[in-house]
Design an enzyme around this catalytic site. Structure first.
Site, mmCIF file in Angstrom:
data_model
loop_
_atom_site.group_PDB
_atom_site.id
_atom_site.type_symbol
_atom_site.label_atom_id
_atom_site.label_comp_id
_atom_site.label_asym_id
_atom_site.label_seq_id
_atom_site.Cartn_x
_atom_site.Cartn_y
_atom_site.Cartn_z
ATOM 1 N N SER A 139 0.825 -1.034 0.176
ATOM 2 C CA SER A 139 0.023 -0.114 -0.156
ATOM 3 C C SER A 139 0.862 1.447 -0.038
ATOM 4 O O SER A 139 1.956 1.098 0.489
ATOM 5 C CB SER A 139 -0.924 -0.126 1.249
ATOM 6 O OG SER A 139 -1.578 1.464 1.516
ATOM 7 N N TYR A 152 -2.451 -0.348 10.648
ATOM 8 C CA TYR A 152 -2.495 -0.776 9.341
ATOM 9 C C TYR A 152 -1.036 -0.583 8.553
ATOM 10 O O TYR A 152 -0.586 -1.592 7.988
ATOM 11 C CB TYR A 152 -3.627 -0.192 8.449
ATOM 12 C CG TYR A 152 -3.636 -0.301 6.918
ATOM 13 C CD1 TYR A 152 -4.099 -1.581 6.566
ATOM 14 C CD2 TYR A 152 -3.043 0.210 6.055
ATOM 15 C CE1 TYR A 152 -4.401 -1.977 5.288
ATOM 16 C CE2 TYR A 152 -3.271 -0.080 4.669
ATOM 17 C CZ TYR A 152 -3.573 -1.051 4.349
ATOM 18 O OH TYR A 152 -3.858 -1.493 2.931
#
Length: 290
Positions: A139, A152
């Site tokens: 990501s 995250y």
């Protein structure tokens, strides 16, 4: 390195129930690969099943499921080679570091990091034999951690580090390791992150709500805003397919306009980035919190 219509090669994709994983499964099947699509539920298997797509029930935190995947791969009735493993399964969470319960930290790392390592360890012998490829879906959050992204982003930073190490270990063995870093993509994941943020907010103490309530609301609004303008999952799937099929792949691919953000992260001092991220978030704060 393109699959032959006569002798298909196998690609394994985890987290293929929806979003980027499902779109990638369909894109690679269209290109002639036999896709083993890892899903969590029978209804997800029914939804993804199609020409070139064989769904498998796969929870990457369940050792029995991983062993069953290995048995399916090693016992392929046609003896097909494994072209790639696409580690895509993930959970999205937005929560301040103080608020996110330590057991939830562990659960998140089990899904977003340790599960991928377990699947990779199990399938590496097959990938080494075929000189295949590992594609880890990271990501933009694997390079930059904004407020409430600590849990995250922590998993994705770790996945990036593991990918770098694995790439250097596998290079002499002919296995390439590639990282794909999506930014804003229109999938179900941002919606789940928003739901998790609401859930976390509901568990905060009054003192924590005073400290972080406005911040969490701003992050929810910012996420919703950027998701609306994000790329479709099919666009991300094409980039992942390129990572799987390119003869000489790059070590990293980005998806979406957030690639420019990664350039800023590389060149700007931390304090300047802090100011920029705070300024970008400010318009999304509730009026009474500004």
């Amino acid at each position: 390195m393109t699959a032959s219509p006569e002798i298909q090669e196998i690609v394994i994709i985890t987290g293929a129930s929806t979003g980027i994983g499902a779109a990638t499964a369909r894109e690679l099947a269209r290109r002639g690969f036999h896709v083993l699509a890892g899903v969590r539920r029978d209804r997800d298997a029914d939804a993804i099943r199609g020409p070139g797509i064989e769904p498998l029930i796969l929870d990457i935190t369940n050792p029995d499921h991983i062993r069953a995947l290995a048995t399916r791969v090693h016992g392929d009735p046609q003896g097909r080679a494994v072209r790639a493993l696409v580690n895509n399964a993930a959970m999205a969470v937005n929560a301040p570091v103080e608020v996110f319960a330590i057991d939830e930290w562990r659960r998140l790392f089990e899904v977003n990091l340790f599960g991928h390592i377990a699947v990779t360890q199990t399938l590496l012998p097959a990938l080494i034999r075929s000189k295949g490829r590992v594609v880890n879906i990271s990501s933009v959050g694997g390079k930059v951690a904004m407020a409430t992204y600590g849990p995250y982003a922590g998993t994705k930073f770790a996945l990036e580090a593991v990918s770098d190490s694995l790439r250097r270990e596998m290079a002499p063995l002919g296995v390439q390791v590639v990282v794909v870093e999506p930014g804003a993509v229109r999938t179900e994941m941002p919606g789940r992150a928003i739901a998790s943020a609401h859930e976390v907010a509901s568990t905060m103490t009054p003192e924590q709500s005073q400290r972080y309530g406005g911040l969490v609301q701003a992050i929810i609004a910012q996420t919703a805003y950027h998701t609306k303008s994000g790329l479709p999952a099919d666009a991300a799937a094409k980039v992942i397919a390129k990572a799987v099929t390119a003869r000489k792949p790059r070590t990293r691919y980005t998806v979406g306009r957030e690639a420019a953000l990664l350039t800023l992260v590389r060149i700007l001092p931390d304090r300047i980035l802090d100011l920029l991220f705070a300024a970008a978030l400010r318009p999304h704060f509730p009026k009474e919190s500004k």
